[in-house]
Scaffold this active site. Sequence first.
Site, mmCIF file in Angstrom:
data_model
loop_
_atom_site.group_PDB
_atom_site.id
_atom_site.type_symbol
_atom_site.label_atom_id
_atom_site.label_comp_id
_atom_site.label_asym_id
_atom_site.label_seq_id
_atom_site.Cartn_x
_atom_site.Cartn_y
_atom_site.Cartn_z
ATOM 1 N N ARG A 1 0.847 -1.207 0.000
ATOM 2 C CA ARG A 1 0.000 0.000 0.000
ATOM 3 C C ARG A 1 0.882 1.256 0.000
ATOM 4 O O ARG A 1 0.583 2.228 -0.670
ATOM 5 C CB ARG A 1 -0.900 0.027 1.234
ATOM 6 N N GLU B 1 -13.265 -15.290 9.358
ATOM 7 C CA GLU B 1 -13.284 -14.747 7.990
ATOM 8 C C GLU B 1 -12.873 -15.770 6.932
ATOM 9 O O GLU B 1 -11.685 -15.987 6.701
ATOM 10 C CB GLU B 1 -12.340 -13.527 7.896
ATOM 11 N N LYS C 1 -16.961 -12.632 9.276
ATOM 12 C CA LYS C 1 -16.473 -11.628 8.327
ATOM 13 C C LYS C 1 -16.522 -12.280 6.953
ATOM 14 O O LYS C 1 -15.865 -13.300 6.717
ATOM 15 C CB LYS C 1 -15.054 -11.172 8.682
ATOM 16 N N GLY D 1 -12.413 -6.296 -0.062
ATOM 17 C CA GLY D 1 -11.864 -7.310 -0.966
ATOM 18 C C GLY D 1 -11.372 -6.863 -2.326
ATOM 19 O O GLY D 1 -11.386 -7.657 -3.260
ATOM 20 N N GLY D 2 -10.987 -5.605 -2.461
ATOM 21 C CA GLY D 2 -10.480 -5.162 -3.759
ATOM 22 C C GLY D 2 -11.535 -4.501 -4.631
ATOM 23 O O GLY D 2 -11.246 -4.102 -5.761
HETATM 24 P P1 13P Z 1 -10.232 -5.394 2.664
HETATM 25 O O1 13P Z 1 -11.506 -4.658 3.040
HETATM 26 O O2 13P Z 1 -9.163 -4.505 2.098
HETATM 27 O O3 13P Z 1 -10.538 -6.604 1.830
HETATM 28 O O4 13P Z 1 -9.566 -5.921 4.016
HETATM 29 C C1 13P Z 1 -10.353 -6.400 5.012
HETATM 30 C C2 13P Z 1 -9.642 -7.451 5.797
HETATM 31 O O5 13P Z 1 -9.440 -7.295 6.984
HETATM 32 C C3 13P Z 1 -9.231 -8.678 5.124
HETATM 33 O O6 13P Z 1 -8.851 -9.620 6.081
#
Ligand code: 13P
Length: 343
Positions: free
Chosen positions: A31, A175, A217, A260-261
């Site tokens: 980033r 997640e 998540k 998520g991109g």
């Molecule tokens: P993003 O919202 O950038 O996908 O990241 C969230 C996250 O914590 C992924 O584990």
Amino acid sequence: MGDIAQTASALVAPAKGILAADESTSTIKKRFDAIGVESTEPNRRTYRELLFRTPGIAQFISGVILYDETIRQKAADGTPLVKILKDQGILPGIKADVGAKPLAFSPAEVVTEGLDGLRERLIEYRELGAVFSKWRAVITIGDGIPTPYCIETNAHALARYAALSQEQMIVPMVEPEVLMDGDHTIDRCLEVSLATLREVFAQLARQRVQLEGMLLKASMVLSGKGAPTRASPDEVARYTVNCFKESVPAAVPGIVFLSGGQSDEEATVNLDAINRYAAKVGAPWQLSFSYGRGLQAAPQKVWSGKADNVAAAQRAFFHRAKLTAAARVGKYSPAMEKESVAA
Ligand code: 13P
């Protein structure tokens, strides 16, 4: 379970959501590379302090997921970053996994590691102030993948992590991310998401995880990023809510989405459509956000590592959090994108 059920509910309080600021050192480097900033410990500290000290941010942010380095860091004035969050009523969380590695005998797939020594790490994180945690499993859609082997292995690890987290009275944020990379259809994403979530909840039940004291998540059910035609926000909302109704028990207090991109705007529009659709058809869980890139892309670009840009970057973060929090209750409109970013 009382305490962790309360914490789980507080994290998905109406009109608020979670900031995922738990990028590992290698991810934050990517980033920072994109904005021309060197990824040093002081730069990472300065950047995260900027986010956490954004005036008024607690009205939209219920919790922040931290990385191992960040939970131990102090701001420039010596205040622990965790204290800056707690003083605003923001709940500190921690990334508990140590990343995804190639899966043995299925090299195109990955399995998340971090179970060894996890109990001891969670005890330390709790002492450092963490009240919730996150473990990210990664499911990739491609030719012949995901395999049932990959789904089962990751789900088993997620449940082992969740049980250990609850044992320490830390709310696990489970997640299983289904990646949006590829050119697959939304129907294929639905098929994979359903298979994954069903296996995850089967493993959670087998390993005695209390559903009221956890959060899911999740990725939205989407067309692949490279799909020739991509499903509309209304379709995403219908597929996503219906997928969860088939696979996520009603006792789970909330589902928080990753971005998520997706672009900031896409992630916001889809979250808004999901909440509008859920309000229409009824849904048992809160549907909130836990965005990393979806909240941080704008402030990172404005900041670009310059002290002179800190206030402007904080306004950009405030604006994005405000819009995302509006979407979380189905009250976003694209016109809000053009509103002044003055806080
Ligand atoms: P993003 O919202 O950038 O996908 O990241 C969230 C996250 O914590 C992924 O584990």
